[in-house]
Design an enzyme around this catalytic site. Sequence first.
Site, mmCIF file in Angstrom:
data_model
loop_
_atom_site.group_PDB
_atom_site.id
_atom_site.type_symbol
_atom_site.label_atom_id
_atom_site.label_comp_id
_atom_site.label_asym_id
_atom_site.label_seq_id
_atom_site.Cartn_x
_atom_site.Cartn_y
_atom_site.Cartn_z
ATOM 1 N N HIS A 200 0.803 -1.224 0.000
ATOM 2 C CA HIS A 200 0.000 0.000 0.000
ATOM 3 C C HIS A 200 0.837 1.277 0.000
ATOM 4 C CE1 HIS A 200 -3.844 -2.119 1.729
ATOM 5 N NE2 HIS A 200 -3.461 -2.571 0.560
ATOM 6 N N GLU A 209 -0.161 -2.387 7.488
ATOM 7 C CA GLU A 209 -0.850 -1.294 8.174
ATOM 8 C C GLU A 209 -0.674 -1.398 9.682
ATOM 9 O OE1 GLU A 209 -5.090 -0.443 6.638
ATOM 10 O OE2 GLU A 209 -4.657 -2.482 5.982
ATOM 11 N N ASP A 252 -4.232 3.967 1.073
ATOM 12 C CA ASP A 252 -5.403 4.068 1.937
ATOM 13 C C ASP A 252 -5.313 5.251 2.886
ATOM 14 O OD1 ASP A 252 -3.351 3.037 3.395
ATOM 15 O OD2 ASP A 252 -4.340 1.147 3.899
ATOM 16 N N ASP A 287 -2.209 -4.981 10.561
ATOM 17 C CA ASP A 287 -2.428 -5.849 9.399
ATOM 18 C C ASP A 287 -1.044 -6.209 8.876
ATOM 19 O OD1 ASP A 287 -3.003 -7.163 7.085
ATOM 20 O OD2 ASP A 287 -3.973 -5.469 6.073
ATOM 21 N N LYS A 386 -14.763 -8.584 3.134
ATOM 22 C CA LYS A 386 -14.605 -7.786 1.920
ATOM 23 C C LYS A 386 -15.683 -8.249 0.945
ATOM 24 C CE LYS A 386 -9.608 -7.001 2.342
ATOM 25 N NZ LYS A 386 -8.264 -7.337 1.805
ATOM 26 N N SER A 413 -14.520 -4.374 5.842
ATOM 27 C CA SER A 413 -13.309 -3.749 5.280
ATOM 28 C C SER A 413 -13.525 -3.095 3.921
ATOM 29 C CB SER A 413 -12.202 -4.807 5.148
ATOM 30 O OG SER A 413 -11.018 -4.245 4.605
ATOM 31 N N HIS A 414 -12.796 -2.011 3.730
ATOM 32 C CA HIS A 414 -12.669 -1.360 2.432
ATOM 33 C C HIS A 414 -11.665 -2.136 1.584
ATOM 34 C CE1 HIS A 414 -8.814 1.066 3.636
ATOM 35 N NE2 HIS A 414 -8.816 -0.133 4.170
ATOM 36 N N ARG A 415 -11.324 -1.587 0.411
ATOM 37 C CA ARG A 415 -10.226 -2.092 -0.400
ATOM 38 C C ARG A 415 -9.298 -0.928 -0.730
ATOM 39 N NH1 ARG A 415 -10.764 -7.241 -2.338
ATOM 40 N NH2 ARG A 415 -8.505 -7.095 -2.037
#
Length: 475
Positions: A200, A209, A252, A287, A386, A413-415
């Site tokens: 990311h 994360e 993100d 994460d 997800k 969760s988002h992506r």
Amino acid sequence: MSVQEYLDKHMLSRKIEDAVNAAVRAKTSDPVLFIANHMKKAVSSVITKVKARQILDSRGIPTVEVDLHTNKGVFRASVPSGDSSGTYEAIELRDGDKGMYLGNSVAKAVKNINEKISEALIGMDPKLQGQIDQAMIDLDKTEKKNELGANAILAVSIAACKAGAAEKEVPLCKHLSDLSGRANMVLPVPAFTVLSGGKHASNTFAIQEIMILPIGASRFEEALQWGSETYHHLKAVITEKNGGLGCNVGEDGGLAPDISSLKEGLELVKEAINRTGYSDKIKIAIDVAATNFCIGTKYDLDINCPDKSGQNFKSADDMIEMYKELCDEYPIVSIEDPFDKEDWEHTKFFSSLGICQVVGDDLLMSNSKRVERAIQESSCNALLLKVNQIGTVTEAIEVVKMARDAQWGVVTSHRCGETEDSFISDLSVGLATGVIKAGAPCRGERTMKYNQLLRIEEELGDQALYAGEDWKLSL
């Protein structure tokens, strides 16, 4: 069909008469508007048109957007996408033509909606989410939705869900709560991304994360305030240490300085939390996304450092010892994907230690068969949900029920490739998942989710319940 036959079939003559009588009784100043609104409520809504288009997600990569029309309005939905598609998740259909968006265009998925799905759904009641989703599954005829594309099916599924809520004249989160059979709705604890690494971000940090969870807040509005304040304190901490260039952000929205170790990252976050004054009320989640730096059976935490990579591998047992030490030293309450996605053995052992919540993302991929196996083997104790890995709203509800029945936690969760759609906010409240992971408290496609949760809390008023200390189960 003649006009009279149409009126008779839908009993419109009686409904029009009722609308006129109601306007007279109400002594309305605008009888035409009153009758029109009365008729909208009196006539059941059906899907009249489904129109799709290609748009760009937050990374500038194409995705699918849908406008679903009923006689009550137009309902729009768009779907996110991740860095990569896992072996066990529903297939995201892309064109593969390198001359168009480097092979990432979604014209085929759009065409499937406009020419196939639309025809199959016209005339259906938008309230019947299960029937709509099943109709698309039946039309696709494949286990992983690779014929029509999970991105095509999900966009329509979400749009239909919004239309169903409008037909019932209830908030979207309430409609989702009804679909799931839940008696209560719960505002989730936000898991704010504050430090980004791995795939990311373009930094030296292998971990994907580090997040903060304001579980000690009394309301979501307060949790959002604490998250924003911590984020900006962290930015100041990094600037003091590394200068302004250390405050680049990942996909993100998490801050993305060059970090030499997980411990260094945790120290930065700990200092930021201390500066807020909420030290005992904000917890930390990680994460790891360990699959991304797993080489064989070893883990290279220096994989993003060209001058150090390959020199200091850790075994799975070494990773367990590292996690134990870090959980002793920092207020870590949740670790996601601590090992490779196929390392069920060490994930199970680490989960059995009871040190913290162990979340399955790459391990599970929101796949019901993988979730069932993990439940039977006690491999982890939380699901990362997800929706685009599953492909329909109905299947997402079902996999959450599986997790809840096993007394698991659930994280909506988002992506990394997000859109302006805030559907997951309503989903997290309606299914009472306890936690929502929607990125940093910055960047429009991320804050859109958090801002929608503010609106939901405001709309629920005295009935609003924040998960807080009960974030794991939110029963």
